[in-house]
Design a protein around this motif. Sequence first.
Motif, PDB file in Angstrom:
ATOM      1  N   ALA A  89     -20.305 -27.577 -38.765  1.00 31.08           N
ATOM      2  CA  ALA A  89     -21.587 -27.658 -38.095  1.00 31.08           C
ATOM      3  C   ALA A  89     -21.283 -28.861 -36.986  1.00 31.08           C
ATOM      4  O   ALA A  89     -21.514 -29.926 -37.474  1.00 31.08           O
ATOM      5  N   SER A  90     -21.359 -28.590 -35.561  1.00 29.16           N
ATOM      6  CA  SER A  90     -21.123 -29.683 -34.693  1.00 29.16           C
ATOM      7  C   SER A  90     -22.129 -30.455 -34.760  1.00 29.16           C
ATOM      8  O   SER A  90     -23.205 -29.880 -34.654  1.00 29.16           O
ATOM      9  N   THR A  91     -21.921 -31.675 -34.361  1.00 29.12           N
ATOM     10  CA  THR A  91     -23.107 -32.699 -34.155  1.00 29.12           C
ATOM     11  C   THR A  91     -23.016 -32.917 -32.808  1.00 29.12           C
ATOM     12  O   THR A  91     -23.741 -34.068 -32.517  1.00 29.12           O
ATOM     13  N   GLY A  92     -22.576 -32.125 -31.883  1.00 28.66           N
ATOM     14  CA  GLY A  92     -22.783 -32.449 -30.368  1.00 28.66           C
ATOM     15  C   GLY A  92     -21.510 -32.257 -29.759  1.00 28.66           C
ATOM     16  O   GLY A  92     -21.690 -31.846 -28.364  1.00 28.66           O
ATOM     17  N   THR A  93     -20.364 -32.378 -30.099  1.00 32.27           N
ATOM     18  CA  THR A  93     -19.144 -32.363 -29.504  1.00 32.27           C
ATOM     19  C   THR A  93     -18.729 -30.850 -29.371  1.00 32.27           C
ATOM     20  O   THR A  93     -19.097 -30.100 -30.138  1.00 32.27           O
ATOM     21  N   PRO A  94     -17.881 -30.450 -28.217  1.00 33.19           N
ATOM     22  CA  PRO A  94     -17.824 -28.833 -27.915  1.00 33.19           C
ATOM     23  C   PRO A  94     -17.259 -28.084 -29.040  1.00 33.19           C
ATOM     24  O   PRO A  94     -16.440 -28.663 -30.024  1.00 33.19           O
ATOM     25  N   ILE A  95     -17.492 -26.902 -29.150  1.00 32.76           N
ATOM     26  CA  ILE A  95     -16.632 -26.016 -30.321  1.00 32.76           C
ATOM     27  C   ILE A  95     -15.362 -25.512 -29.560  1.00 32.76           C
ATOM     28  O   ILE A  95     -15.429 -24.669 -28.816  1.00 32.76           O
ATOM     29  N   GLU A  96     -14.404 -26.032 -30.155  1.00 30.26           N
ATOM     30  CA  GLU A  96     -13.072 -25.802 -29.771  1.00 30.26           C
ATOM     31  C   GLU A  96     -12.159 -26.273 -30.815  1.00 30.26           C
ATOM     32  O   GLU A  96     -12.487 -27.235 -31.618  1.00 30.26           O
ATOM     33  N   ARG A  97     -10.978 -25.576 -30.844  1.00 28.89           N
ATOM     34  CA  ARG A  97     -10.093 -25.979 -31.951  1.00 28.89           C
ATOM     35  C   ARG A  97      -9.596 -27.250 -31.993  1.00 28.89           C
ATOM     36  O   ARG A  97      -9.453 -27.736 -33.194  1.00 28.89           O
ATOM     37  N   SER A  98      -9.534 -27.880 -30.961  1.00 26.09           N
ATOM     38  CA  SER A  98      -9.381 -29.448 -30.866  1.00 26.09           C
ATOM     39  C   SER A  98      -9.819 -30.283 -31.803  1.00 26.09           C
ATOM     40  O   SER A  98      -9.804 -31.372 -32.298  1.00 26.09           O
ATOM     41  N   ASN A  99     -11.480 -29.978 -31.765  1.00 22.85           N
ATOM     42  CA  ASN A  99     -12.365 -30.570 -32.439  1.00 22.85           C
ATOM     43  C   ASN A  99     -12.302 -30.088 -34.029  1.00 22.85           C
ATOM     44  O   ASN A  99     -13.436 -30.770 -34.971  1.00 22.85           O
ATOM     45  N   CYS A 100     -11.767 -29.222 -34.390  1.00 23.61           N
ATOM     46  CA  CYS A 100     -11.786 -28.676 -35.918  1.00 23.61           C
ATOM     47  C   CYS A 100     -11.247 -29.459 -36.924  1.00 23.61           C
ATOM     48  O   CYS A 100      -9.979 -30.012 -36.616  1.00 23.61           O
ATOM     49  N   HIS A 101     -11.633 -29.841 -37.821  1.00 28.64           N
ATOM     50  CA  HIS A 101     -10.704 -30.454 -39.103  1.00 28.64           C
ATOM     51  C   HIS A 101      -9.917 -29.486 -39.867  1.00 28.64           C
ATOM     52  O   HIS A 101     -10.080 -28.428 -39.736  1.00 28.64           O
ATOM     53  N   PRO A 102      -8.989 -29.953 -40.407  1.00 27.57           N
ATOM     54  CA  PRO A 102      -8.537 -31.286 -40.943  1.00 27.57           C
ATOM     55  C   PRO A 102      -7.906 -31.761 -39.652  1.00 27.57           C
ATOM     56  O   PRO A 102      -7.185 -30.953 -38.752  1.00 27.57           O
ATOM     57  N   PHE A 103      -7.631 -33.112 -39.497  1.00 21.92           N
ATOM     58  CA  PHE A 103      -6.888 -33.704 -38.625  1.00 21.92           C
ATOM     59  C   PHE A 103      -5.332 -34.170 -39.234  1.00 21.92           C
ATOM     60  O   PHE A 103      -5.375 -34.831 -40.363  1.00 21.92           O
ATOM     61  N   ARG A 104      -4.499 -34.217 -38.417  1.00 22.97           N
ATOM     62  CA  ARG A 104      -2.956 -34.529 -38.954  1.00 22.97           C
ATOM     63  C   ARG A 104      -2.180 -35.634 -38.151  1.00 22.97           C
ATOM     64  O   ARG A 104      -2.540 -35.740 -37.025  1.00 22.97           O
ATOM     65  N   HIS A 105      -1.714 -36.642 -38.978  1.00 23.71           N
ATOM     66  CA  HIS A 105      -0.974 -37.578 -38.343  1.00 23.71           C
ATOM     67  C   HIS A 105       0.438 -37.752 -39.352  1.00 23.71           C
ATOM     68  O   HIS A 105       0.104 -38.204 -40.424  1.00 23.71           O
ATOM     69  N   GLY A 106       1.644 -37.098 -38.759  1.00 22.27           N
ATOM     70  CA  GLY A 106       2.507 -37.110 -39.648  1.00 22.27           C
ATOM     71  C   GLY A 106       2.441 -36.248 -41.021  1.00 22.27           C
ATOM     72  O   GLY A 106       1.850 -35.244 -40.946  1.00 22.27           O
ATOM     73  N   ARG A 107       2.583 -36.796 -42.159  1.00 21.37           N
ATOM     74  CA  ARG A 107       2.201 -36.334 -43.447  1.00 21.37           C
ATOM     75  C   ARG A 107       0.824 -36.498 -43.913  1.00 21.37           C
ATOM     76  O   ARG A 107       0.279 -35.936 -44.762  1.00 21.37           O
ATOM     77  N   TRP A 108      -0.174 -37.212 -43.145  1.00 19.84           N
ATOM     78  CA  TRP A 108      -1.362 -37.478 -43.332  1.00 19.84           C
ATOM     79  C   TRP A 108      -2.491 -36.374 -42.920  1.00 19.84           C
ATOM     80  O   TRP A 108      -2.386 -35.962 -42.004  1.00 19.84           O
ATOM     81  N   LEU A 109      -3.329 -35.895 -43.722  1.00 17.92           N
ATOM     82  CA  LEU A 109      -4.465 -35.005 -43.245  1.00 17.92           C
ATOM     83  C   LEU A 109      -5.708 -35.929 -43.589  1.00 17.92           C
ATOM     84  O   LEU A 109      -5.833 -36.773 -44.367  1.00 17.92           O
ATOM     85  N   TRP A 110      -6.817 -35.338 -42.826  1.00 20.66           N
ATOM     86  CA  TRP A 110      -8.141 -36.343 -42.747  1.00 20.66           C
ATOM     87  C   TRP A 110      -9.015 -35.370 -42.481  1.00 20.66           C
ATOM     88  O   TRP A 110      -8.961 -34.563 -41.581  1.00 20.66           O
ATOM     89  N   MET A 111     -10.149 -35.218 -42.955  1.00 20.63           N
ATOM     90  CA  MET A 111     -11.449 -34.422 -43.049  1.00 20.63           C
ATOM     91  C   MET A 111     -12.937 -35.183 -43.375  1.00 20.63           C
ATOM     92  O   MET A 111     -12.767 -36.082 -44.121  1.00 20.63           O
ATOM     93  N   HIS A 112     -13.790 -34.753 -42.709  1.00 20.44           N
ATOM     94  CA  HIS A 112     -15.101 -35.601 -42.656  1.00 20.44           C
ATOM     95  C   HIS A 112     -16.249 -34.560 -42.711  1.00 20.44           C
ATOM     96  O   HIS A 112     -16.417 -33.689 -41.760  1.00 20.44           O
ATOM     97  N   ASN A 113     -17.425 -34.893 -43.386  1.00 18.80           N
ATOM     98  CA  ASN A 113     -18.764 -34.385 -43.243  1.00 18.80           C
ATOM     99  C   ASN A 113     -19.495 -35.590 -43.167  1.00 18.80           C
ATOM    100  O   ASN A 113     -19.785 -36.388 -43.677  1.00 18.80           O
TER     101      ASN A 113
END
Length: 277
Positions: A89-113
């Motif tokens: 549920a967006s808090t104001g940033t655009p609704i686009e794939r690049s803004n969807c979670h989870p985010f990845r860096h190497g072997r790491w994943l990250w998601m947030h509410n």
Amino acid sequence: MCRWMAYTGSPVIANDLLFRPEHSIIVQSLRANLGHVTNGDGFGIGWYGTGADETPALYKSAHPAWNDENLREIASNIRTPLLFAHVRASTGTPIERSNCHPFRHGRWLWMHNGSLANFEVVKRDLRMAVDPALYPEIIGSTDTETLFYLALTFGLTEDPPTAVARAVGLVEDVGRRHGVEYPVHMTVATTDGETMWVFRYSSEKATSSLYYSNDAEQVRRLYPDLEVLDQLGPDTRFVVSEPLRDLPGAWTEVPEASWALVRGGENHIHPFQPSSP
């Protein structure tokens, strides 16, 4: 506010995690019981295979999770020991794939509410604090991705609790310099594919809900006739924004201002306190 779930345990078919529970994360995308918000601004899943050094895979879309036929197609063919799922549920940033979670860096994943309050005001200062070597990897415009890269800057891959505490401390320092009374509201999950770390914290001490599942054997003894529980191994743990089934005794709330390490069917809870970097 968004909704997320994380699973770790014996390898299972992703469809059973995403669609089968009576109050699944897909159901929550349309009607969350605790959040009272429709989470239809995109979704994402991240998962690990069974290979020892495998990079996690992502499937993300700006479409609502309840209306994505491809998600059900691939979920029936994914077998994973660790899965992250997030409905947005967006808090104001655009609704686009690049803004969807989870985010990845190497072997790491990250998601947030949650949110970083007045992000448009503090965004420049926060992003300028990201390690220049990491900065080019930021592709979206969300507060979540910024918080992830701040945590990476402060050493997430070596010491997640300390790195997140420093990242949150920085956000609070910057926010208050800009007159933001309560800069941080978050439940966060991050993983390297073997261990999960989860965090529940907000500057106003009124954080969104977060629960972890109790020992699978204990839950089976409470509900011996619930056949779906027979598929859960002894090392199973769910961490969720809200329970996937209404089973009293199966879920425990993660305390306010705490973090937990989850691995091998165990979870260890500790107090969480931001620190100024």
